[in-house]
Design a protein around this motif. Structure first.
Motif, PDB file in Angstrom:
ATOM      1  N   LEU A 172       0.817  -1.213   0.000  1.00 35.77           N
ATOM      2  CA  LEU A 172       0.000   0.000   0.000  1.00 35.77           C
ATOM      3  C   LEU A 172       0.854   1.268   0.000  1.00 35.77           C
ATOM      4  O   LEU A 172       0.449   2.295  -0.548  1.00 35.77           O
ATOM      5  CB  LEU A 172      -0.927  -0.007   1.221  1.00 35.77           C
ATOM      6  N   GLU A 173       2.037   1.206   0.607  1.00 38.82           N
ATOM      7  CA  GLU A 173       2.914   2.372   0.593  1.00 38.82           C
ATOM      8  C   GLU A 173       3.382   2.670  -0.834  1.00 38.82           C
ATOM      9  O   GLU A 173       3.496   3.837  -1.227  1.00 38.82           O
ATOM     10  CB  GLU A 173       4.114   2.135   1.509  1.00 38.82           C
ATOM     11  N   LEU A 174       3.659   1.626  -1.607  1.00 40.62           N
ATOM     12  CA  LEU A 174       4.041   1.829  -3.005  1.00 40.62           C
ATOM     13  C   LEU A 174       2.871   2.373  -3.814  1.00 40.62           C
ATOM     14  O   LEU A 174       3.068   3.144  -4.763  1.00 40.62           O
ATOM     15  CB  LEU A 174       4.533   0.517  -3.616  1.00 40.62           C
ATOM     16  N   THR A 175       1.653   1.979  -3.447  1.00 38.36           N
ATOM     17  CA  THR A 175       0.472   2.534  -4.118  1.00 38.36           C
ATOM     18  C   THR A 175       0.381   4.031  -3.863  1.00 38.36           C
ATOM     19  O   THR A 175       0.097   4.814  -4.777  1.00 38.36           O
ATOM     20  CB  THR A 175      -0.802   1.834  -3.614  1.00 38.36           C
ATOM     21  N   ASN A 176       0.636   4.443  -2.621  1.00 37.56           N
ATOM     22  CA  ASN A 176       0.660   5.874  -2.305  1.00 37.56           C
ATOM     23  C   ASN A 176       1.745   6.591  -3.097  1.00 37.56           C
ATOM     24  O   ASN A 176       1.563   7.715  -3.565  1.00 37.56           O
ATOM     25  CB  ASN A 176       0.899   6.085  -0.802  1.00 37.56           C
ATOM     26  N   GLN A 177       2.890   5.929  -3.233  1.00 44.94           N
ATOM     27  CA  GLN A 177       3.989   6.511  -3.994  1.00 44.94           C
ATOM     28  C   GLN A 177       3.586   6.682  -5.462  1.00 44.94           C
ATOM     29  O   GLN A 177       3.949   7.678  -6.101  1.00 44.94           O
ATOM     30  CB  GLN A 177       5.225   5.621  -3.892  1.00 44.94           C
ATOM     31  N   ALA A 178       2.816   5.735  -5.985  1.00 33.07           N
ATOM     32  CA  ALA A 178       2.335   5.846  -7.363  1.00 33.07           C
ATOM     33  C   ALA A 178       1.402   7.045  -7.526  1.00 33.07           C
ATOM     34  O   ALA A 178       1.439   7.736  -8.558  1.00 33.07           O
ATOM     35  CB  ALA A 178       1.623   4.552  -7.766  1.00 33.07           C
ATOM     36  N   TYR A 179       0.586   7.302  -6.504  1.00 32.44           N
ATOM     37  CA  TYR A 179      -0.278   8.483  -6.549  1.00 32.44           C
ATOM     38  C   TYR A 179       0.557   9.771  -6.553  1.00 32.44           C
ATOM     39  O   TYR A 179       0.223  10.735  -7.247  1.00 32.44           O
ATOM     40  CB  TYR A 179      -1.223   8.495  -5.349  1.00 32.44           C
ATOM     41  N   THR A 180       1.629   9.768  -5.768  1.00 27.51           N
ATOM     42  CA  THR A 180       2.513  10.939  -5.734  1.00 27.51           C
ATOM     43  C   THR A 180       3.148  11.174  -7.101  1.00 27.51           C
ATOM     44  O   THR A 180       3.269  12.314  -7.559  1.00 27.51           O
ATOM     45  CB  THR A 180       3.609  10.744  -4.669  1.00 27.51           C
ATOM     46  N   VAL A 181       3.549  10.092  -7.756  1.00 29.05           N
ATOM     47  CA  VAL A 181       4.129  10.204  -9.105  1.00 29.05           C
ATOM     48  C   VAL A 181       3.098  10.775 -10.078  1.00 29.05           C
ATOM     49  O   VAL A 181       3.419  11.661 -10.887  1.00 29.05           O
ATOM     50  CB  VAL A 181       4.629   8.831  -9.593  1.00 29.05           C
ATOM     51  N   ALA A 182       1.862  10.268 -10.006  1.00 27.33           N
ATOM     52  CA  ALA A 182       0.802  10.752 -10.898  1.00 27.33           C
ATOM     53  C   ALA A 182       0.518  12.237 -10.658  1.00 27.33           C
ATOM     54  O   ALA A 182       0.312  13.002 -11.612  1.00 27.33           O
ATOM     55  CB  ALA A 182      -0.465   9.923 -10.693  1.00 27.33           C
ATOM     56  N   SER A 183       0.513  12.650  -9.395  1.00 29.36           N
ATOM     57  CA  SER A 183       0.283  14.062  -9.065  1.00 29.36           C
ATOM     58  C   SER A 183       1.414  14.937  -9.597  1.00 29.36           C
ATOM     59  O   SER A 183       1.172  16.017 -10.149  1.00 29.36           O
ATOM     60  CB  SER A 183       0.163  14.225  -7.545  1.00 29.36           C
ATOM     61  N   SER A 184       2.646  14.479  -9.443  1.00 29.29           N
ATOM     62  CA  SER A 184       3.793  15.234  -9.938  1.00 29.29           C
ATOM     63  C   SER A 184       3.765  15.336 -11.464  1.00 29.29           C
ATOM     64  O   SER A 184       4.123  16.374 -12.035  1.00 29.29           O
ATOM     65  CB  SER A 184       5.090  14.569  -9.469  1.00 29.29           C
ATOM     66  N   LYS A 185       3.332  14.272 -12.116  1.00 29.35           N
ATOM     67  CA  LYS A 185       3.224  14.290 -13.577  1.00 29.35           C
ATOM     68  C   LYS A 185       2.209  15.327 -14.032  1.00 29.35           C
ATOM     69  O   LYS A 185       2.440  16.082 -14.997  1.00 29.35           O
ATOM     70  CB  LYS A 185       2.824  12.898 -14.077  1.00 29.35           C
ATOM     71  N   GLU A 186       1.072  15.396 -13.341  1.00 31.01           N
ATOM     72  CA  GLU A 186       0.047  16.374 -13.695  1.00 31.01           C
ATOM     73  C   GLU A 186       0.530  17.803 -13.431  1.00 31.01           C
ATOM     74  O   GLU A 186       0.218  18.716 -14.206  1.00 31.01           O
ATOM     75  CB  GLU A 186      -1.237  16.096 -12.899  1.00 31.01           C
ATOM     76  N   THR A 187       1.304  17.996 -12.370  1.00 30.35           N
ATOM     77  CA  THR A 187       1.880  19.315 -12.093  1.00 30.35           C
ATOM     78  C   THR A 187       2.791  19.759 -13.232  1.00 30.35           C
ATOM     79  O   THR A 187       2.767  20.925 -13.653  1.00 30.35           O
ATOM     80  CB  THR A 187       2.676  19.283 -10.779  1.00 30.35           C
ATOM     81  N   HIS A 188       3.588  18.827 -13.741  1.00 26.81           N
ATOM     82  CA  HIS A 188       4.480  19.143 -14.862  1.00 26.81           C
ATOM     83  C   HIS A 188       3.673  19.475 -16.118  1.00 26.81           C
ATOM     84  O   HIS A 188       3.996  20.445 -16.838  1.00 26.81           O
ATOM     85  CB  HIS A 188       5.406  17.960 -15.129  1.00 26.81           C
ATOM     86  N   LYS A 189       2.612  18.718 -16.390  1.00 32.25           N
ATOM     87  CA  LYS A 189       1.780  18.994 -17.560  1.00 32.25           C
ATOM     88  C   LYS A 189       1.118  20.369 -17.459  1.00 32.25           C
ATOM     89  O   LYS A 189       1.027  21.107 -18.452  1.00 32.25           O
ATOM     90  CB  LYS A 189       0.706  17.912 -17.705  1.00 32.25           C
ATOM     91  N   GLN A 190       0.664  20.716 -16.256  1.00 38.35           N
ATOM     92  CA  GLN A 190       0.025  22.014 -16.077  1.00 38.35           C
ATOM     93  C   GLN A 190       1.017  23.149 -16.249  1.00 38.35           C
ATOM     94  O   GLN A 190       0.669  24.218 -16.764  1.00 38.35           O
ATOM     95  CB  GLN A 190      -0.636  22.099 -14.698  1.00 38.35           C
TER      96      GLN A 190
END
Length: 449
Positions: free
Chosen positions: A39-57
């Motif tokens: 589950l901690e890696l799942t949270n880390q995946a969410y952090t990666v997805a959020s960072s990716k969206e920040t870069h796109k924005q």
């Protein structure tokens, strides 16, 4: 007929349950299951997805901003006519519509640097996620080999129980023939019970090790786990660079996710300094707009009727285009202060990188030193095990010929058991050490899907 089918299905289910429970796991299978269910890696995946969206924005922020506006207003009593700004005392309604757009032409390269900084952070977060996978893999590997050790400890303890049980049967027979005293019987029984207790303790430790691996894997619905058999193999005369800390460190530094993450965060901090400096430059913006409206008070001078909605929208239209410049003169020194803060953040990021590199070098030094020490211990423990095995074999024969007491035999057996456990422990530690060093050398120790 249906009852027979139900019984057959029930029997098939009972047969399939133990098969599923007896699934055997290899190290790679344990690691990949843990990675996919952590589950901690799942949270880390969410952090990666959020960072990716920040870069796109950050990239999308280069596009023009376009905003529309519309209203419907009913005025009562004394008010200002929006058509001609006359003060009237008449109830009426009005509609206003507008469309505005703006785009930054120059903003001290802040937009470009923001894109670069967010990209570095996005990559750094990806490396953090990869590092977490490796840390989990090492925890699973450690738990995996803990089970291997305690499985060996249980086997050794059971072997000693078998020997003690044979001796106990021999003593019992001798007692029945009147060849020995009752005290010898008590001593043999005590040794047998002690060895059985050792088996129980080893099995409890094995159960705790299995639970630890099950929890690391987040494996639900089971209380035990079966591991696939594998031999502990060690290469003789390995390459020289495996025992040189600098060589291993140089390779690890080039690919280790934690180091790459720190390096990327330094680059992002450099761009943050550039963004802060850009705030001191003038900003230039192009603006364009279109507006129109309908007013119930807008009356035709000839017909004295309200001008139609279509004509008002056409006649009241206004268009604008302009260029604006904002020059920061004095903002209570906040711009300069922001630059200083970002420079401090850059120095901190550079220092964190040095800390990561220093910790990595220390760890590799310890691993190399441990490897050299364990290889010597392994050779010595093998020699000691052979000597203790021979000594115990001789003692066993002497005991059968009544040349030594049960206490002396027990002491020889304890030394032999201790030597076997020490040798097993050294081999397990050496296996983990070799695997860890191989990882830092960039070799494929485990396969993570």
């Amino acid at each position: 007929m249906n009852l027979k089918i139900t019984r057959i299905l029930f029997l098939l289910l009972l047969v399939s349950l133990p098969i599923k429970a007896q699934q055997s796991w290899s190290l790679d299978e344990c690691i990949n299951y843990a990675v996919s269910h952590n589950l901690e890696l799942t949270n880390q995946a969410y952090t990666v997805a959020s960072s990716k969206e920040t870069h796109k924005q950050a990239i999308r922020n280069l596009l023009p901003s376009v905003n529309g506006y519309a209203d419907y207003v009913i005025r009562y009593g004394r008010s200002t006519d929006p058509n001609n700004n006359n003060v009237i005392d008449t109830d009426f309604f009005s509609n206003n519509y507008s469309l505005n757009s703006s785009i930054d032409i120059f903003r001290g390269f802040q937009r470009i640097n923001t894109i670069k900084a967010s990209k570095y952070i996005y990559k750094a977060v990806q490396e953090d996620a990869e590092q977490q996978k490796y840390l989990l893999a090492f925890r699973v590997m450690s738990a995996f080999y803990d089970i291997r050790f305690f499985q060996g400890a249980v086997a050794i303890a059971k072997e000693q129980v078998s020997i003690s049980d044979t001796n106990y049967a021999f003593i019992k027979k001798q007692l029945e023939l009147g060849l020995i005293a009752q005290a010898d019987m008590y001593e043999a029984e005590s040794v047998l019970l002690t060895d059985k207790l050792s088996v129980t303790q080893a099995e409890n430790q094995l159960a705790a090790a299995e639970l630890n691996l099950i929890q690391e894997m987040n494996l639900e619905g089971v209380s035990t786990i079966n591991l696939k058999e594998e031999l502990l193999t060690f290469k003789e005369n390995e390459e020289v660079d495996t025992t040189v800390s600098d060589a291993v460190y140089a390779k690890a530094k080039g690919f280790l996710p934690s180091i790459k993450s720190s390096q990327l965060r330094v680059k992002a901090a450099e761009k943050d300094v550039a963004i802060a400096r850009g705030g001191l430059y003038p900003s230039i913006t192009i603006n364009a707009g279109y507006g129109t409206g309908y007013y119930e008070t807008n009356i035709d001078d000839i017909s004295r009727e309200i001008i139609s909605f279509k004509n008002q929208i056409r006649d009241n239209a206004s268009r604008s285009i302009g260029l604006s410049m904002n020059i920061p003169i004095s903002n209570k020194w906040s711009g300069r202060s922001e630059i200083k803060q970002q420079k401090i953040a850059l120095q901190q990021a550079e220092n964190n990188l040095k800390i990561q590199e220093q910790e990595l070098y220390k760890l590799i030094q310890q691993l190399v030193q441990e490897k050299n020490a364990l290889e010597i211990e392994n050779l010595q423990s093998i020699k000691k095990l052979k000597a203790q095995e021979l000594s115990f074999s001789i003692s066993q024969k002497k005991y059968e010929k009544e040349m030594i007491s049960a206490v002396e035999l027990y002491q020889a057996k304890v030394l032999y058991t201790t030597a076997k456990n020490e040798n097993l422990q050294v081999q397990i530690r050496l296996k983990v050490n070799h695997s860890t060093l191989a990882f830092y050398r960039g070799l494929p120790v485990f396969t993570i899907n």
